[in-house]
Motif scaffolding. Structure first.
Motif, short mmCIF file in Angstrom:
data_model
loop_
_atom_site.label_atom_id
_atom_site.label_comp_id
_atom_site.label_asym_id
_atom_site.label_seq_id
_atom_site.Cartn_x
_atom_site.Cartn_y
_atom_site.Cartn_z
N LEU A 1 -10.15 -31.97 -4.28
CA LEU A 1 -9.91 -31.19 -3.06
C LEU A 1 -9.55 -32.08 -1.87
O LEU A 1 -9.13 -31.58 -0.82
CB LEU A 1 -11.16 -30.37 -2.69
N GLY A 2 -9.74 -33.39 -2.03
CA GLY A 2 -9.46 -34.32 -0.93
C GLY A 2 -10.54 -34.32 0.13
O GLY A 2 -10.26 -34.49 1.32
N THR A 3 -11.79 -34.11 -0.27
CA THR A 3 -12.88 -33.99 0.70
C THR A 3 -13.98 -35.04 0.48
O THR A 3 -15.14 -34.81 0.86
CB THR A 3 -13.51 -32.58 0.62
N THR A 4 -13.63 -36.17 -0.12
CA THR A 4 -14.69 -37.16 -0.40
C THR A 4 -15.29 -37.73 0.88
O THR A 4 -16.48 -38.04 0.92
CB THR A 4 -14.15 -38.32 -1.27
N GLY A 5 -14.48 -37.88 1.93
CA GLY A 5 -15.01 -38.44 3.17
C GLY A 5 -15.78 -37.42 3.98
O GLY A 5 -16.91 -37.66 4.41
N GLN A 6 -15.17 -36.28 4.17
CA GLN A 6 -15.74 -35.26 5.06
C GLN A 6 -16.82 -34.43 4.37
O GLN A 6 -17.70 -33.86 5.02
CB GLN A 6 -14.62 -34.33 5.56
N GLY A 7 -16.77 -34.37 3.06
CA GLY A 7 -17.63 -33.42 2.35
C GLY A 7 -17.17 -32.01 2.65
O GLY A 7 -16.02 -31.80 3.07
N ALA A 8 -18.04 -31.04 2.47
CA ALA A 8 -17.72 -29.64 2.81
C ALA A 8 -19.02 -28.92 3.08
O ALA A 8 -20.08 -29.34 2.62
CB ALA A 8 -16.95 -28.97 1.67
N VAL A 9 -18.92 -27.84 3.84
CA VAL A 9 -20.11 -27.01 4.10
C VAL A 9 -20.06 -25.82 3.15
O VAL A 9 -19.12 -25.04 3.19
CB VAL A 9 -20.15 -26.51 5.56
N ARG A 10 -21.07 -25.72 2.30
CA ARG A 10 -21.07 -24.66 1.30
C ARG A 10 -22.01 -23.52 1.71
O ARG A 10 -23.18 -23.75 1.98
CB ARG A 10 -21.52 -25.22 -0.05
N PHE A 11 -21.44 -22.31 1.74
CA PHE A 11 -22.22 -21.09 1.95
C PHE A 11 -22.31 -20.40 0.59
O PHE A 11 -21.28 -20.14 -0.03
CB PHE A 11 -21.52 -20.15 2.93
N SER A 12 -23.51 -20.10 0.13
CA SER A 12 -23.63 -19.45 -1.18
C SER A 12 -24.60 -18.27 -1.07
O SER A 12 -25.62 -18.35 -0.40
CB SER A 12 -24.09 -20.46 -2.23
N PHE A 13 -24.24 -17.19 -1.74
CA PHE A 13 -24.86 -15.88 -1.49
C PHE A 13 -25.66 -15.38 -2.69
O PHE A 13 -25.36 -15.73 -3.82
CB PHE A 13 -23.75 -14.88 -1.12
N SER A 14 -26.65 -14.55 -2.39
CA SER A 14 -27.47 -13.99 -3.48
C SER A 14 -27.66 -12.50 -3.28
O SER A 14 -27.33 -11.93 -2.24
CB SER A 14 -28.83 -14.69 -3.55
N TRP A 15 -28.23 -11.89 -4.30
CA TRP A 15 -28.53 -10.45 -4.31
C TRP A 15 -29.30 -10.02 -3.08
O TRP A 15 -29.14 -8.92 -2.57
CB TRP A 15 -29.32 -10.16 -5.59
N PHE A 16 -30.17 -10.89 -2.57
CA PHE A 16 -31.05 -10.50 -1.46
C PHE A 16 -30.45 -10.74 -0.08
O PHE A 16 -31.08 -10.44 0.92
CB PHE A 16 -32.41 -11.21 -1.59
#
Lengths: 378, 80
Positions: free
Chosen positions: A345-360
């Motif tokens: 993805l080309g994000t090794t330097g910046q990383g990424a912010v991950r939002f992950s969702f659940s049933w609740f």
């Protein structure tokens, strides 16, 4: 706190899971260790949990459901115990370190030859590339069902068809899909399915396992107490004891049993649809914001409930910290133990912010998260 | 645009070291808090301690006395 780090672990569990663990901790003995009521209660609970996992994943034999502490342990057992030294092994750029590191070890210490199906800049795999990599000496394909970074879903059934036809061992990492995307080991041609209990299944941490197709031989990593065949010098040969040396996490498995009840009764389709709707709602809310870059292919509808993004050139750790401290929103920055996917993805330097969702999670929480991203991007 | 200023950031290669340091700093009333490691210091994941630059001497003394291993100690421009 608005908890949007469900790809790491789900923090909200069904009350029945909590109650089951509490009950187990006041009543259960050690599974497969004797015939008094406490021990039998544990043995019955563990067996019922095997049956429910087998039902959920369409594993033909409940006694081929082996419990471990997590997916990582399951994957280590499957990879180190199922792939012979010197084998040619195919895997992908989408993998988590729980797949990559055991494979790198196999390569370093047992002469395995690894080949990677490459992900493009959108984090997608080219299936034709996978097919072209298969050689007469290919012994295994190890692949995730869904990327923990972008939510990209891999066409497991297509790979399973290819591997089954050629007699190649097919190990699937279902860490991000179990409980959210239907899995059918039989029709998908999966030989070993590795899962964790504390993510989409909404069970306790310290639970997980592997479901093994009948006839697949996995060598034990550990030898030790089994409660059966005590005068044998080596670990019993039969599953599940073959791969379950030492006391199981019976209390946790009681919770996993209740979690599997919840998932089976609610339905994987229903749970997954809601999680995907939450993720889609978030994606649609943030994708038009100036300075926000989202990773992955959102033209696909079947996805893991994950949205990874960056805001301008801001450090992902700093954005995640502001979300946590200023908005009370829990996300995951950095590399997500998915180094090759970040490279793609080309994000090794910046990383990424991950939002992950659940049933609740709720749509109101998602709206709050959209508002927060918009304010940070301003 | 958010305001930025220079902070002292101490990075740890082990989560257990970061948590031990947090406990230590709190016991010695050294201000600050745990944050994700800024990417300019290390790619990937992990924890670090963010504090005011004038705390450098106290932080170092505390860590050395307690025998807690840290990886890096840098001045970094971060959001306030």
């Amino acid at each position: 706190m608005i908890y949007l780090d469900n790809a790491a672990t789900t923090i909200h569990k069904p009350q029945s899971v909590i109650d089951a663990v509490t009950r187990a901790m006041t009543s259960m003995g050690n599974a497969s260790r004797g015939a008094h009521e406490g021990a039998l209660s544990a043995s019955r609970t563990v067996y019922e949990t095997r049956c429910k996992a087998a039902r959920l994943f369409r594993c033909a034999r409940p006694d081929h459901v082996v419990f471990t502490a997590n997916s990582t342990e399951a994957l280590n057992i499957a990879i180190q115990g199922g792939i012979a030294p010197g084998s040619h092994v195919i895997t992908t750029d989408l993998e988590h370190n729980s797949v990559l590191r055991p494979l790198y070890r196999l390569s370093d210490e047992a002469g395995a030859e690894l080949e990677f199906v490459r992900a493009d800049r959108m984090g997608r795999l080219d299936m034709a590339q996978l097919e072209s990599m298969i050689r007469p000496d290919t012994k295994a394909v190890v692949c995730t069902h869904a990327s923990n970074l972008t939510g990209e879903v891999v066409d497991i059934a297509r790979i399973g068809h290819i591997t089954r036809e050629r007699g190649i061992l097919f190990i699937v990492d279902a860490s991000q899909s179990a409980g959210s995307i239907p899995i059918d080991m039989e029709s998908m041609g999966i030989d070993v399915l590795c899962f964790t209990g504390h993510k989409g299944l909404m069970g306790p941490q310290g639970t997980g396992g592997l479901c093994i197709r009948e006839g697949v031989d996995i060598r034990p990593l550990l030898e030790g107490g089994s409660g059966v065949q005590s005068f044998r010098t080596r670990q019993p040969e039969e599953y599940p004891t073959r791969l379950e040396a030492g006391t199981l996490n019976g209390h946790g498995l009681a919770g996993l049993s209740a979690a599997l009840d919840f998932v089976l009764e609610t339905g994987v389709e229903t749970i997954g649809d809601k999680e995907r709707s939450l993720a889609r709602h978030f994606y649609e809310g943030i994708c038009g914001i100036d300075g926000v870059k989202v990773y992955g292919d959102f033209s696909e509808t079947l996805r893991g409930p994950v949205v990874a993004l960056n805001i301008r050139d801001y450090d992902s750790g700093e954005v995640s910290d502001v979300l946590s401290v200023d908005y009370g929103i829990a996300t995951r920055p950095g590399a997500h133990c998915a180094p090759r996917m970040h490279q793609a993805l080309g994000t090794t330097g910046q990383g990424a912010v991950r939002f992950s969702f659940s049933w609740f999670n709720t749509f109101d929480e998602v709206d709050e998260a959209v508002r927060a991203v918009r304010e940070i991007a301003e | 645009m958010r305001e930025k200023k220079i902070f002292l950031v101490i990075t740890f290669s082990e989560t257990s070291d970061a948590i031990a340091a947090e406990k230590l700093f709190e016991s010695r009333h050294i201000p600050g808090r745990i944050i994700p490691i800024p990417s300019q210091l290390s790619a990937g994941c992990g924890l670090s301690w963010k504090t005011e630059t004038e705390q450098e001497k106290e932080v170092k003394t505390a860590l050395v006395e307690a025998g807690i291993h840290w990886e890096d100690m840098e001045r970094v421009c971060l959001w306030v």
